[in-house]
Design a protein around this motif. Structure first.
Motif, PDB file in Angstrom:
ATOM      1  N   SER A  39       1.002  -1.049   0.002  1.00  0.00           N
ATOM      2  CA  SER A  39      -0.124   0.191   0.125  1.00  0.00           C
ATOM      3  C   SER A  39       0.803   1.318   0.041  1.00  0.00           C
ATOM      4  O   SER A  39       2.044   1.276   0.358  1.00  0.00           O
ATOM      5  N   LEU A  40       0.472   2.164  -0.498  1.00  0.00           N
ATOM      6  CA  LEU A  40       0.939   3.766  -0.342  1.00  0.00           C
ATOM      7  C   LEU A  40       0.686   4.302   0.982  1.00  0.00           C
ATOM      8  O   LEU A  40       1.191   5.364   1.444  1.00  0.00           O
ATOM      9  N   ARG A  41      -0.227   3.449   1.840  1.00  0.00           N
ATOM     10  CA  ARG A  41      -0.533   4.271   3.265  1.00  0.00           C
ATOM     11  C   ARG A  41       0.718   3.643   4.158  1.00  0.00           C
ATOM     12  O   ARG A  41       1.103   2.528   3.966  1.00  0.00           O
ATOM     13  N   ARG A  42       1.017   4.437   5.114  1.00  0.00           N
ATOM     14  CA  ARG A  42       2.079   3.952   6.076  1.00  0.00           C
ATOM     15  C   ARG A  42       1.351   4.002   7.417  1.00  0.00           C
ATOM     16  O   ARG A  42       0.439   4.759   7.738  1.00  0.00           O
ATOM     17  N   TYR A  43       1.907   3.144   8.381  1.00  0.00           N
ATOM     18  CA  TYR A  43       1.151   2.977   9.612  1.00  0.00           C
ATOM     19  C   TYR A  43       2.523   3.060  10.697  1.00  0.00           C
ATOM     20  O   TYR A  43       3.512   2.560  10.350  1.00  0.00           O
ATOM     21  N   VAL A  44       1.989   3.876  11.763  1.00  0.00           N
ATOM     22  CA  VAL A  44       2.947   4.223  12.998  1.00  0.00           C
ATOM     23  C   VAL A  44       2.237   3.879  14.184  1.00  0.00           C
ATOM     24  O   VAL A  44       1.214   4.322  14.266  1.00  0.00           O
ATOM     25  N   ARG A  45       2.939   2.830  14.958  1.00  0.00           N
ATOM     26  CA  ARG A  45       2.543   2.586  16.344  1.00  0.00           C
ATOM     27  C   ARG A  45       3.013   3.757  17.276  1.00  0.00           C
ATOM     28  O   ARG A  45       4.201   3.891  17.371  1.00  0.00           O
ATOM     29  N   LEU A  46       1.910   4.217  17.924  1.00  0.00           N
ATOM     30  CA  LEU A  46       2.297   5.210  18.891  1.00  0.00           C
ATOM     31  C   LEU A  46       2.023   4.664  20.336  1.00  0.00           C
ATOM     32  O   LEU A  46       1.000   3.949  20.534  1.00  0.00           O
ATOM     33  N   GLY A  47       2.974   5.011  21.161  1.00  0.00           N
ATOM     34  CA  GLY A  47       2.613   4.400  22.593  1.00  0.00           C
ATOM     35  C   GLY A  47       2.664   5.594  23.624  1.00  0.00           C
ATOM     36  O   GLY A  47       3.542   6.689  23.514  1.00  0.00           O
ATOM     37  N   ARG A  48       1.798   5.590  24.694  1.00  0.00           N
ATOM     38  CA  ARG A  48       1.772   6.576  25.757  1.00  0.00           C
ATOM     39  C   ARG A  48       1.423   5.828  27.118  1.00  0.00           C
ATOM     40  O   ARG A  48       0.218   5.460  27.146  1.00  0.00           O
ATOM     41  N   GLY A  49       2.255   5.645  27.896  1.00  0.00           N
ATOM     42  CA  GLY A  49       2.024   4.936  29.079  1.00  0.00           C
ATOM     43  C   GLY A  49       1.724   3.516  28.744  1.00  0.00           C
ATOM     44  O   GLY A  49       2.263   2.712  27.792  1.00  0.00           O
ATOM     45  N   ASN A  50       0.744   3.028  29.223  1.00  0.00           N
ATOM     46  CA  ASN A  50       0.208   1.543  28.726  1.00  0.00           C
ATOM     47  C   ASN A  50      -0.874   1.533  27.458  1.00  0.00           C
ATOM     48  O   ASN A  50      -1.371   0.611  27.423  1.00  0.00           O
ATOM     49  N   GLU A  51      -1.024   2.851  26.889  1.00  0.00           N
ATOM     50  CA  GLU A  51      -1.796   2.906  25.687  1.00  0.00           C
ATOM     51  C   GLU A  51      -1.113   2.660  24.613  1.00  0.00           C
ATOM     52  O   GLU A  51       0.145   3.104  24.612  1.00  0.00           O
ATOM     53  N   SER A  52      -1.670   2.470  23.391  1.00  0.00           N
ATOM     54  CA  SER A  52      -1.059   2.215  22.201  1.00  0.00           C
ATOM     55  C   SER A  52      -2.155   2.328  21.086  1.00  0.00           C
ATOM     56  O   SER A  52      -3.413   2.102  21.388  1.00  0.00           O
ATOM     57  N   PHE A  53      -1.642   3.158  20.080  1.00  0.00           N
ATOM     58  CA  PHE A  53      -2.416   3.590  19.092  1.00  0.00           C
ATOM     59  C   PHE A  53      -1.920   3.283  17.730  1.00  0.00           C
ATOM     60  O   PHE A  53      -0.646   3.077  17.487  1.00  0.00           O
ATOM     61  N   ILE A  54      -2.582   3.517  16.624  1.00  0.00           N
ATOM     62  CA  ILE A  54      -2.017   3.291  15.380  1.00  0.00           C
ATOM     63  C   ILE A  54      -2.621   4.421  14.364  1.00  0.00           C
ATOM     64  O   ILE A  54      -3.664   4.850  14.373  1.00  0.00           O
ATOM     65  N   ALA A  55      -1.512   5.228  13.801  1.00  0.00           N
ATOM     66  CA  ALA A  55      -1.875   6.425  13.126  1.00  0.00           C
ATOM     67  C   ALA A  55      -1.452   5.823  11.605  1.00  0.00           C
ATOM     68  O   ALA A  55      -0.573   5.344  11.359  1.00  0.00           O
ATOM     69  N   MET A  56      -2.725   5.905  10.939  1.00  0.00           N
ATOM     70  CA  MET A  56      -2.548   5.586   9.437  1.00  0.00           C
ATOM     71  C   MET A  56      -2.379   6.863   8.803  1.00  0.00           C
ATOM     72  O   MET A  56      -2.881   7.946   8.724  1.00  0.00           O
ATOM     73  N   VAL A  57      -1.002   7.038   8.107  1.00  0.00           N
ATOM     74  CA  VAL A  57      -0.572   8.167   7.357  1.00  0.00           C
ATOM     75  C   VAL A  57      -1.050   7.865   5.959  1.00  0.00           C
ATOM     76  O   VAL A  57      -0.347   7.101   4.985  1.00  0.00           O
ATOM     77  N   LEU A  58      -1.961   8.894   5.532  1.00  0.00           N
ATOM     78  CA  LEU A  58      -2.588   8.630   3.949  1.00  0.00           C
ATOM     79  C   LEU A  58      -1.626   9.468   3.289  1.00  0.00           C
ATOM     80  O   LEU A  58      -1.005  10.666   3.828  1.00  0.00           O
ATOM     81  N   PRO A  59      -1.423   9.067   1.837  1.00  0.00           N
ATOM     82  CA  PRO A  59      -0.802  10.022   0.774  1.00  0.00           C
ATOM     83  C   PRO A  59      -1.453  11.217   1.001  1.00  0.00           C
ATOM     84  O   PRO A  59      -2.539  11.430   1.009  1.00  0.00           O
ATOM     85  N   GLU A  60      -0.747  12.486   0.956  1.00  0.00           N
ATOM     86  CA  GLU A  60      -1.078  13.731   0.842  1.00  0.00           C
ATOM     87  C   GLU A  60      -1.789  14.065  -0.540  1.00  0.00           C
ATOM     88  O   GLU A  60      -2.824  14.883  -0.538  1.00  0.00           O
ATOM     89  N   LEU A  61      -1.380  13.382  -1.498  1.00  0.00           N
ATOM     90  CA  LEU A  61      -1.972  13.512  -2.673  1.00  0.00           C
ATOM     91  C   LEU A  61      -2.876  12.334  -2.975  1.00  0.00           C
ATOM     92  O   LEU A  61      -2.206  11.111  -2.954  1.00  0.00           O
TER      93      LEU A  61
END
Length: 361
Positions: A39-61
């Motif tokens: 995919s052109l999408r990229r994913y980043v795992r974000l951590g804050r204490g015992n919490e975890s999230f995923i940021a889906m980074v969509l193509p700007e174009l």
């Protein structure tokens, strides 16, 4: 140095800005870029204490990633909401920031359905049966039936699937993708790829598919797009949903390029899917009719997949999918042998099937 300033985190500054725009509280203190896929999408795992999230980074174009696929955040968010409202297990969405094209999602972990099949820890972490091919695939097929029954009225609801379908243009484009990248580029058989006979045979296959019953279709319901967790299987990567043949998602699951299933298990699961639809109030015709549709769609999809893997290598510079070409070609071979009326196409594709694909190229 903060992860916000790191060059290895795709869209780091955009993620920071999105987090602030969405008022999600303090900024995560860790970030990990997940491996890129097709995919052109990229994913980043974000951590804050015992919490975890995923940021889906969509193509700007905004750009469709599949032939006939969806663009931007809209299709993902609409399909996610539609499936969630019907009780299907999909990732939770914590927010979408249109200024940065970032979606913040539930972190489902790293346990794909594929991994669960072969890693004994799945039995310990989740529930027994994930290492048993039959039990695991029964669960995946049953979830697919649940989705088909829950979305039986999809044509009456607003969504990107109403504007997209496996129509003649899309099906023909995918067949040409196979001819251009697998037959011509991958095999060097340029004359065969350009031959009238092979194009006409492909056109006949397209017409057969167009005559099939059409339903809401995930489009890539396979072992890497199902996540394993405490709430069972979770469906992901559904943004390209469209109207398609009633067996298309079953083909994606049972003719997976990443997992090969014994023929007897495929036959059993076809019957389970058929019976599940009938029990859910959907008439799929006879099992024999559904099975033949399965073989025809298998031929078309796996040919497209093989071409796609060459395309990802030659055009996107990512050779990681080349080792999966042999499995796709084998699925094409089986479909040609078992589908009705495919003898001529089988003969035409002989030079492709006879090639040694053991090296993936």
């Amino acid at each position: 140095m903060s992860w916000v300033d790191s060059a290895v985190i795709p869209g780091a500054r955009r993620i920071e800005r999105a987090w602030q725009n969405l008022s999600l509280g303090s900024l995560p203190n860790t970030a990990e870029a997940l491996p890129p896929q097709a995919s052109l999408r990229r994913y980043v795992r974000l951590g804050r204490g015992n919490e975890s999230f995923i940021a889906m980074v969509l193509p700007e174009l905004e750009k469709a990633e599949e032939i006939g696929g969806g663009q931007g955040a809209g299709p993902f968010l609409t399909v996610q909401s539609y499936l969630h409202e019907r009780g299907l297990s999909v990732p939770r969405v914590y927010g979408f920031d249109s200024d940065t094209s970032i979606i913040v999602l539930e972190d489902l972990g790293d346990w794909t359905f594929e991994r669960g099949l072969f890693d004994s820890q799945a039995e310990e972490l989740f529930q027994p049966g994930w290492n048993d091919l039959q039990i695991a695939y029964e669960r995946a097929v049953d979830l697919l039936v649940e989705m088909k029954v829950a979305t039986v009225d999809s044509a009456q609801h607003e969504g990107p699937w109403r504007d997209r379908a496996f129509d003649r243009t899309l099906l023909t484009g995918e067949w040409e993708h196979f001819l251009e990248y697998l037959v011509a580029e991958g095999c060097g058989l340029h004359d065969l790829a350009a031959s009238t006979a092979l194009r006409e045979a492909g056109a006949q296959l397209v017409e057969q598919i167009l005559d099939m019953p059409y339903v809401f279709t995930h489009r890539d319901y396979q072992s890497r797009n199902l996540m394993l967790g405490a709430r069972g299987l979770v469906i992901i990567d559904f943004q390209d949903a469209l109207m398609g043949p009633d067996v298309y998602d079953l083909v994606a699951l049972l003719r997976d390029s990443y997992v090969s299933l014994p023929p007897t298990l495929v036959e059993y699961l076809l019957a389970r899917y058929h019976e599940g639809l009938r029990e859910g109030g959907i008439n799929p015709g006879t099992l024999s009719e559904l099975t033949n549709r399965f073989h025809l769609v298998s031929l078309h999809r796996k040919a497209k997949d093989a071409g796609r893997f060459v395309y990802i290598d030659r055009v996107k510079g990512n050779p990681d999918f080349l080792p999966h070409i042999p499995a796709s070609i084998e699925c094409v071979r089986v479909a040609l042998q078992q589908g009705s009326g495919l003898e001529h196409l089988h003969e035409l594709l002989g030079p492709v099937l006879d090639r040694d694909w053991s090296g993936g190229r």
